[in-house]
Scaffold this motif. Structure first.
Motif, PDB file in Angstrom:
ATOM      1  N   LYS A 136       0.834  -1.206   0.000  1.00 43.85           N
ATOM      2  CA  LYS A 136       0.000   0.000   0.000  1.00 43.85           C
ATOM      3  C   LYS A 136       0.867   1.254   0.000  1.00 43.85           C
ATOM      4  O   LYS A 136       0.542   2.259   0.632  1.00 43.85           O
ATOM      5  CB  LYS A 136      -0.952  -0.029   1.189  1.00 43.85           C
ATOM      6  N   GLN A 138       1.609   3.672  -2.116  1.00 42.13           N
ATOM      7  CA  GLN A 138       1.072   4.992  -2.492  1.00 42.13           C
ATOM      8  C   GLN A 138       0.166   5.544  -1.410  1.00 42.13           C
ATOM      9  O   GLN A 138       0.190   6.725  -1.101  1.00 42.13           O
ATOM     10  CB  GLN A 138       0.303   4.888  -3.802  1.00 42.13           C
ATOM     11  N   GLU A 139      -0.642   4.648  -0.832  1.00 39.52           N
ATOM     12  CA  GLU A 139      -1.574   5.087   0.213  1.00 39.52           C
ATOM     13  C   GLU A 139      -0.806   5.562   1.452  1.00 39.52           C
ATOM     14  O   GLU A 139      -1.146   6.581   2.057  1.00 39.52           O
ATOM     15  CB  GLU A 139      -2.480   3.914   0.571  1.00 39.52           C
ATOM     16  N   SER A 142       0.788   8.971   0.740  1.00 42.61           N
ATOM     17  CA  SER A 142      -0.154  10.100   0.780  1.00 42.61           C
ATOM     18  C   SER A 142      -0.683  10.315   2.197  1.00 42.61           C
ATOM     19  O   SER A 142      -0.910  11.450   2.607  1.00 42.61           O
ATOM     20  CB  SER A 142      -1.274   9.935  -0.242  1.00 42.61           C
ATOM     21  N   ALA A 143      -0.838   9.236   2.971  1.00 45.57           N
ATOM     22  CA  ALA A 143      -1.327   9.388   4.360  1.00 45.57           C
ATOM     23  C   ALA A 143      -0.298  10.119   5.216  1.00 45.57           C
ATOM     24  O   ALA A 143      -0.652  11.008   6.007  1.00 45.57           O
ATOM     25  CB  ALA A 143      -1.645   8.021   4.949  1.00 45.57           C
ATOM     26  N   GLN A 145       2.214  12.060   4.116  1.00 48.55           N
ATOM     27  CA  GLN A 145       2.402  13.441   3.613  1.00 48.55           C
ATOM     28  C   GLN A 145       1.250  14.330   4.048  1.00 48.55           C
ATOM     29  O   GLN A 145       1.441  15.487   4.434  1.00 48.55           O
ATOM     30  CB  GLN A 145       2.494  13.429   2.085  1.00 48.55           C
ATOM     31  N   SER A 146       0.056  13.759   4.008  1.00 51.99           N
ATOM     32  CA  SER A 146      -1.119  14.544   4.361  1.00 51.99           C
ATOM     33  C   SER A 146      -1.117  14.885   5.862  1.00 51.99           C
ATOM     34  O   SER A 146      -1.388  16.028   6.247  1.00 51.99           O
ATOM     35  CB  SER A 146      -2.354  13.732   3.998  1.00 51.99           C
ATOM     36  N   ALA A 147      -0.795  13.901   6.710  1.00 54.92           N
ATOM     37  CA  ALA A 147      -0.737  14.155   8.155  1.00 54.92           C
ATOM     38  C   ALA A 147       0.326  15.213   8.444  1.00 54.92           C
ATOM     39  O   ALA A 147       0.123  16.115   9.274  1.00 54.92           O
ATOM     40  CB  ALA A 147      -0.422  12.854   8.892  1.00 54.92           C
ATOM     41  N   PHE A 150      -1.043  18.636   7.506  1.00 55.58           N
ATOM     42  CA  PHE A 150      -2.012  19.136   8.495  1.00 55.58           C
ATOM     43  C   PHE A 150      -1.286  19.665   9.728  1.00 55.58           C
ATOM     44  O   PHE A 150      -1.601  20.738  10.251  1.00 55.58           O
ATOM     45  CB  PHE A 150      -2.974  18.022   8.915  1.00 55.58           C
TER      46      PHE A 150
ATOM     47  N   TRP B 207      -4.893   0.763  -7.578  1.00 52.82           N
ATOM     48  CA  TRP B 207      -4.527   1.501  -6.357  1.00 52.82           C
ATOM     49  C   TRP B 207      -5.734   2.126  -5.677  1.00 52.82           C
ATOM     50  O   TRP B 207      -5.665   2.518  -4.522  1.00 52.82           O
ATOM     51  CB  TRP B 207      -3.507   2.602  -6.681  1.00 52.82           C
ATOM     52  N   LYS B 210      -9.753  -0.789  -2.067  1.00 56.13           N
ATOM     53  CA  LYS B 210      -9.380  -1.228  -0.721  1.00 56.13           C
ATOM     54  C   LYS B 210      -9.705  -2.706  -0.534  1.00 56.13           C
ATOM     55  O   LYS B 210      -9.207  -3.342   0.376  1.00 56.13           O
ATOM     56  CB  LYS B 210     -10.065  -0.378   0.340  1.00 56.13           C
ATOM     57  N   TYR B 236     -11.969   2.935  -2.010  1.00 59.09           N
ATOM     58  CA  TYR B 236     -11.799   3.597  -0.716  1.00 59.09           C
ATOM     59  C   TYR B 236     -12.954   4.552  -0.457  1.00 59.09           C
ATOM     60  O   TYR B 236     -13.350   5.301  -1.350  1.00 59.09           O
ATOM     61  CB  TYR B 236     -10.485   4.385  -0.689  1.00 59.09           C
ATOM     62  N   GLN B 240      -6.884   8.699   2.177  1.00 58.60           N
ATOM     63  CA  GLN B 240      -6.118   8.750   3.416  1.00 58.60           C
ATOM     64  C   GLN B 240      -5.274  10.020   3.521  1.00 58.60           C
ATOM     65  O   GLN B 240      -4.705  10.309   4.566  1.00 58.60           O
ATOM     66  CB  GLN B 240      -5.190   7.532   3.517  1.00 58.60           C
ATOM     67  N   GLY B 241      -5.152  10.731   2.425  1.00 55.97           N
ATOM     68  CA  GLY B 241      -4.317  11.925   2.461  1.00 55.97           C
ATOM     69  C   GLY B 241      -4.468  12.701   1.171  1.00 55.97           C
ATOM     70  O   GLY B 241      -5.450  12.522   0.444  1.00 55.97           O
ATOM     71  N   THR B 242      -3.498  13.559   0.910  1.00 59.80           N
ATOM     72  CA  THR B 242      -3.535  14.365  -0.310  1.00 59.80           C
ATOM     73  C   THR B 242      -2.247  14.132  -1.087  1.00 59.80           C
ATOM     74  O   THR B 242      -1.160  14.118  -0.488  1.00 59.80           O
ATOM     75  CB  THR B 242      -3.662  15.859   0.057  1.00 59.80           C
ATOM     76  N   PHE B 245       0.064  11.456  -8.366  1.00 63.76           N
ATOM     77  CA  PHE B 245       1.005  10.505  -8.952  1.00 63.76           C
ATOM     78  C   PHE B 245       0.919  10.619 -10.470  1.00 63.76           C
ATOM     79  O   PHE B 245      -0.172  10.582 -11.040  1.00 63.76           O
ATOM     80  CB  PHE B 245       0.657   9.086  -8.494  1.00 63.76           C
ATOM     81  N   VAL B 258      -5.273  12.337  -5.085  1.00 58.81           N
ATOM     82  CA  VAL B 258      -6.236  12.197  -3.992  1.00 58.81           C
ATOM     83  C   VAL B 258      -6.209  13.473  -3.164  1.00 58.81           C
ATOM     84  O   VAL B 258      -5.176  14.136  -3.071  1.00 58.81           O
ATOM     85  CB  VAL B 258      -5.924  10.980  -3.078  1.00 58.81           C
ATOM     86  N   LEU B 260      -7.796  15.170   0.593  1.00 58.48           N
ATOM     87  CA  LEU B 260      -8.540  15.028   1.850  1.00 58.48           C
ATOM     88  C   LEU B 260      -8.646  16.415   2.481  1.00 58.48           C
ATOM     89  O   LEU B 260      -7.630  17.097   2.668  1.00 58.48           O
ATOM     90  CB  LEU B 260      -7.796  14.069   2.793  1.00 58.48           C
ATOM     91  N   SER B 261      -9.876  16.829   2.787  1.00 59.57           N
ATOM     92  CA  SER B 261     -10.069  18.184   3.319  1.00 59.57           C
ATOM     93  C   SER B 261      -9.506  18.310   4.731  1.00 59.57           C
ATOM     94  O   SER B 261      -9.256  17.301   5.404  1.00 59.57           O
ATOM     95  CB  SER B 261     -11.546  18.547   3.325  1.00 59.57           C
ATOM     96  N   LYS B 262      -9.357  19.554   5.178  1.00 59.05           N
ATOM     97  CA  LYS B 262      -8.738  19.804   6.482  1.00 59.05           C
ATOM     98  C   LYS B 262      -9.529  19.147   7.619  1.00 59.05           C
ATOM     99  O   LYS B 262      -8.957  18.580   8.538  1.00 59.05           O
ATOM    100  CB  LYS B 262      -8.630  21.315   6.701  1.00 59.05           C
ATOM    101  N   ARG B 264     -11.298  16.617   7.294  1.00 57.75           N
ATOM    102  CA  ARG B 264     -11.299  15.205   6.930  1.00 57.75           C
ATOM    103  C   ARG B 264     -12.708  14.641   6.727  1.00 57.75           C
ATOM    104  O   ARG B 264     -12.948  13.457   6.850  1.00 57.75           O
ATOM    105  CB  ARG B 264     -10.520  14.385   7.961  1.00 57.75           C
ATOM    106  N   LYS B 306     -18.137  12.451   4.479  1.00 54.25           N
ATOM    107  CA  LYS B 306     -18.395  11.678   5.688  1.00 54.25           C
ATOM    108  C   LYS B 306     -19.704  12.148   6.312  1.00 54.25           C
ATOM    109  O   LYS B 306     -19.954  13.355   6.396  1.00 54.25           O
ATOM    110  CB  LYS B 306     -17.246  11.934   6.659  1.00 54.25           C
ATOM    111  N   GLN B 736       5.695  10.416  -7.655  1.00 57.87           N
ATOM    112  CA  GLN B 736       4.769  10.957  -6.647  1.00 57.87           C
ATOM    113  C   GLN B 736       4.977  12.464  -6.603  1.00 57.87           C
ATOM    114  O   GLN B 736       6.101  12.924  -6.371  1.00 57.87           O
ATOM    115  CB  GLN B 736       5.104  10.340  -5.280  1.00 57.87           C
TER     116      GLN B 736
END
Lengths: 262, 737
Positions: A136, A138-139, A142-143, A145-147, A150, B207, B210, B236, B240-242, B245, B258, B260-262, B264, B306, B736
């Motif tokens: 996983k 790529q996931e 991105s998870a 990098q995103s965290a 934030f 990708w 899920k 999904y 999970q993030g921003t 690719f 992808v 994801l808003s602030k 979330r 959500k 990426q």
């Protein structure tokens, strides 16, 4: 009549205030105690003690106050347990505790999305996923990098965030854009920020300065330019002075120093 | 006066505070202690014990012992919690100063039945331990070209159609395999589908998934109107993030991202790609004469929001188009086969959890597949339209029983117009032809209910039934189904399934039916298998199956109408072995034996089915040379596909062409099919970002596999049409962003 009602309202308000201050005091007291135990347990990487300390936080959840912060600490304990599972090579436990930690820290973020440290913890828990689900890729990227983004937005000078980035670069090979040359300035900055930072509340997380110093020392040993080993020794000593129980410094960093000094 | 009163109150409250402190000090302390045991009386370390609503409690030590002090008294509840064990609350009576001992035994939490895959013939990915196919493996399987369907054909039971992404399962037709994504039926997730000698490709991004669950038989009652196999995909719910690719390859370029808003609560994904074959042909040469060369565009994405802490609403959309002209010399026409198509798919899905034990999913989907085909006198345009509304409801009744139920309504429409040859053997531009302009549409209403039951710690059963009603034919079907699993320990399992499966014939079949009198085709599945699975590191599976088909569409020789009088059967064995050696090597061997016979369409006797591949073996290996370099190789070998030979011809004076005389349907076979593909991946950093480079060599030995035979004008000479997949080199770079 009106005045009697007013008095009654004031009386009730004061009683509530009084009760709340008791509850707050109980909560803060319990949190500080549990926080201290968790720090001791994680310093020694003692699985039994981390589990016990995790239990203390779970019990604090019963008070139903600032559950986002309590969940943060339970997630932090899970992170400690997953790290310990990595050391003891209990592969299943790495996954078990990492997933539990991610689940809890997401709960915490849902309740309080303004707390930068939660995103830092989310980032490092996601790093852990490399150990068991590389597919996983790529996931995970991105998870993390995103965290990171934030956390950076909420608190760009959070020393634990800068430390996390430094650790990430420390372990990433140069070919992948990492290496000590990039990590050293980050550790330097983290140490500086740790020294000048005072958390808003005592019950908020304040871990990391010994780690920043330890990783800085490790980076200097790896670079090994003129005077780097001496600087590394000074940093180790300083870190132990600040946190004499740090197992990371006394157990790992010092042994690396001895190895490099042979 | 008022001031005095306030002072009195404040004083009272303060005194009260002190008096509370005073009382606390006087409160007697009680010690509560005990031992906690688990299964087989093992002493449990790390159990959390707490008086509910307080923080008074402790964690058990390595002897399962706990002890804590409390100032509470009277009726209280003591809560015990421990991972993998069910929480236990016991009422206690605390008498101040009188210590209390409370020993307890916890029982393992019942494993939720929904987490257990009992279904036989399944290859899944997701959270389950029985992971056999992951997104990374899909991307890394050599020759699979990062295509989910091609990757699946490296597992037993399925085969590629003409080296493309369409798959057939256990000798059945490709239409008997249903792809589902987020509850919606996805009938055409391909480009270059049904195009002459051009391999089809899937438009699904691996990708973005899920969960992947491919089951080649014995599947659940929730899947309706499908005879052979189901590929159930879950995208999904929330990114999970921003990030982004980008991919640039010798034959294609794509960009995906992808967001994801602030807070979330909102997420979005997108992907877009274009086929750019000029550089690929420049390096590898053109394997056929094209005008135009194959070209394709694809873009799509999701929007998710959500709802509350557990709910989610998601919109999924995808568009693709393709265009190609390929030269072909048939006995009656020598020219270009031109085709182009457009495909649109959308799905809106809502997921809510009304309570902790219930889950509701509802969705509405629409798809359109619009294609044009032109070859000689043939010049048609056809459209397939599908629209579906579906609701699924899951309830965890007890720790041992889950109930799933749901209903769906699906609209299908098929429209075709244009010019078609009167005789299939004459495609020349001057051939007799007629105009066609017709459409058919139908609705299907389906409902199902099933129970997943854990009979004991080792035995699981899924029993269910579904019913469907087809508005065009007015026919109804009823399918009872049963699957079971016996898991004597963590490593071994025996799985089986028996059930009835129905599928209504394709809409164009009703054009040739008298008053739409066609029954749903049906198959009875019998499956039994054994699996050894050591935490995914070693998997061995052997499975035997038998399917009995009835009501297959068959031409009635008396009036040439289609009737539901066909039949057939298939029997076979699938063997699968997969091993993972540290993080260095992953590989698997899959072998399938199958014997599939059908009396269907034009074959009046029980003959090998169109996709009856008797023996099929795949060897797949992936080796991590370093953390950065991965090598992969695959070898595929299978029995040649059946075909109907031409045994002679007769001259048709009126048209000045020869008409072929065919032998027994599917009485000959093409030569065995084989191919070796290899690839290498290099992971590195580019501009400080994660990057991956791929080098792939397909059909490394340049084996000439046969696509089909064609003939000269009078059918006296047979010519081989070789598949377009000769030895080719491909390089690509992903970054990426």
């Amino acid at each position: 009549m009106k005045s009697k009602i007013s008095i009654l309202v004031i009386l009730m308000f004061l009683m509530l205030l009084n009760l709340k201050s008791y509850a707050d005091a109980d909560f803060d007291k319990a949190m500080l105690k549990a926080k201290k135990h968790l720090k001791e347990a994680m310093d020694k990487m003692d699985e039994t003690k981390i589990v016990k300390s995790r239990g203390e936080f779970e019990r604090i959840l019963q008070l139903k106050k600032d559950m986002w912060l309590v969940n943060y600490y339970i997630a932090l304990a899970d992170y400690g347990l997953s790290m310990n599972a990595g050391i003891t090579e209990k592969k299943d436990n790495i996954r078990k505790y990492t997933e539990s930690g991610i689940n809890l820290i997401n709960k915490s973020i849902d309740e309080n999305p303004e707390f930068a440290d939660s995103f830092v913890l989310l980032e490092i828990l996601n790093f852990n996923r490399w150990q068991y689900e590389q597919e996983k890729m790529q996931e995970i990227i991105s998870a993390t990098q995103s965290a990171d983004a934030f956390a950076m937005k909420l608190d760009p000078n959070n020393p634990r965030l800068i430390l996390t980035n430094g650790i990430s670069h420390f372990y990433t090979p140069e070919a992948f854009g990492g290496g000590v040359k990039i990590a050293i300035p980050e550790f330097e900055k983290a140490i500086e920020l740790f020294k000048s930072r005072k958390e808003k509340k005592e019950i908020y997380p304040d871990w990391g300065i010994d780690m920043a110093m330890g990783y800085m020392a490790l980076s200097l040993m790896k670079r090994d330019d003129d005077g780097d080993m001496k600087k590394a020794k000074t940093l180790m000593d300083e870190a132990l002075k600040m946190n004499p129980d740090s197992g990371f410094i006394s157990g790992y960093v010092q042994s690396q120093y001895k190895e490099n000094n042979k | 006066m008022k001031f005095s009163l306030l002072f009195v109150i404040l004083f009272a409250v303060t005194v009260n505070s002190f008096s509370q402190t005073e009382n606390t000090e006087e409160t007697q302390i009680t010690i509560i202690s005990g031992t906690v045991k688990g299964e087989r009386d093992s002493l449990l370390e790390g159990v959390n014990v707490v008086i509910k609503g307080t923080i008074d409690g402790a964690t058990t030590d390595n002897k399962g012992y706990y002890e804590f002090e409390t100032e509470k008294s009277g009726q209280q509840n003591l809560l015990f919690s421990f991972a993998e064990y069910a929480d236990k609350t016991i009422p206690i009576e605390i008498t101040p100063g009188k210590n209390l001992s409370q020993n307890i035994k916890l029982t393992k939490e019942e494993v939720r039945t929904e987490e257990i895959i009992v279904t036989a013939s399944s290859f899944t990915s997701g959270q389950n331990n029985a992971v056999a196919l992951t997104s990374l493996e899909i991307v890394r399987i050599p020759g699979a070209d990062a295509d989910l369907y091609r990757a699946i054909t490296t597992f037993p039971g399925s085969n590629q159609v003409n080296e493309g992404s369409r798959i057939t399962v256990r000798g059945g037709d490709p239409d008997e395999v249903l792809t589902i994504i987020d509850q919606a039926s996805l009938y055409n997730p391909f480009i270059f589908d049904e195009t002459f000698n051009v391999s089809s490709y899937s438009t699904i991004n691996p990708w973005g998934l899920k969960g992947i669950n491919f089951t080649s038989g014995g599947f659940s009652a929730k899947y309706g109107n499908v005879l052979s196999a189901v590929l159930d995909l879950k995208s999904y719910d929330m990114p999970q993030g921003t990030g982004m690719f980008a991919w640039l390859g010798l034959a294609n370029a794509s960009l995906s991202g992808v967001y994801l808003s602030k807070n979330r609560n909102f997420g979005a994904t997108f992907s877009g790609g274009k086929l750019l074959l000029q550089p690929y042909f420049a390096l590898n040469g053109e394997n056929s004469e094209y005008a135009p060369i194959p070209q394709s565009n694809q873009f799509g994405g999701t929007l998710s929001h959500k709802i509350g802490s557990t709910g989610n609403i998601k919109f999924y959309a995808n568009y693709s188009d393709d265009k190609v002209g390929i030269k072909n010399a048939s006995p009656s026409f020598d020219g270009f086969y031109n085709s182009n198509s457009k495909s649109v798919f959308t799905n809106l899905k809502l997921m809510v959890a009304p309570s902790s034990s219930t889950l509701l999913n509802a969705s509405a989907s629409f798809s359109l597949y619009d294609r044009k085909n032109q070859y000689g006198i043939l010049d048609t345009r056809s459209k397939d339209i599908y629209s579906k509304g579906r609701v699924d409801f899951t309830k965890n009744m007890t720790s041992k029983i889950d109930i799933n139920t749901g209903a769906e309504y699906e609209y299908s429409g098929y429209e075709i117009n244009g010019k078609v040859p009167t005789y299939s053997y004459n495609l020349s531009l001057s051939a007799p032809s007629f105009q066609i302009d017709t459409l058919a549409h139908t609705g299907r209403i389906g409902a199902y209910a099933e129970a997943q039951i854990k009979l004991s710690n080792k035995v699981f059963v899924i029993t269910g039934a579904r019913t469907d009603y087809h508005t065009l034919s007015g026919k109804m079907s009823f399918d009872p189904r049963l699957s079971f699993g016996y898991l004597p320990n963590n490593f071994h399992s025996i799985r089986g399934a028996v059930g009835l499966y129905h599928q209504y014939p394709k809409l164009d079949n009703y054009f040739r039916a008298s008053e739409n009198e066609l029954n749903p085709e049906d198959a009875m599945h019998y499956i039994l298998g054994y699996e050894f699975n050591k935490e995914g590191n070693i998997i061995f599976r052997v499975e035997g199956y038998y399917k009995d088909y009835n009501n297959l569409v068959l031409t009635d020789r008396n009036d040439f109408y289609y009737r539901s009088s066909g039949e057939g059967n298939v029997k076979g064995v699938d063997v699968f072995f997969k091993t993972k050696i540290s993080n260095k090597f992953t590989g698997w061997i899959s072998y399938a034996y199958s014997d599939s016979k059908r009396k269907q369409y034009d074959s009046q006797n029980l003959v090998p089915s169109n996709y009856d591949i008797t023996n099929n073996i795949s060897l797949v290996g992936s080796y991590n040379l370093t953390d950065q370099i991965v090598f992969g190789a695959i070898y595929k070998l299978s029995t040649g596909k059946p075909y109907t030979p031409v045994i002679g011809s007769e001259y048709v004076t009126s048209q000045d062409v020869y008409k072929p005389i065919f032998g027994e349907v599917n009485s000959s076979r093409y030569p065995a099919y084989s191919r070796i593909d290899m690839n290498a991946q290099y992971i590195f950093s580019l501009f400080g970002k994660f990057a991956v480079a791929v080098l792939a060599v397909n059909n490394i030995l340049n084996t000439k596999n046969i696509y089909e035979y064609t003939y000269n004008f009078n059918y006296s000479e047979r010519k081989e049409i070789i598949t377009n997949n000769k030895r080719t080199f491909y390089v690509g770079l992903g970054l990426q962003l």
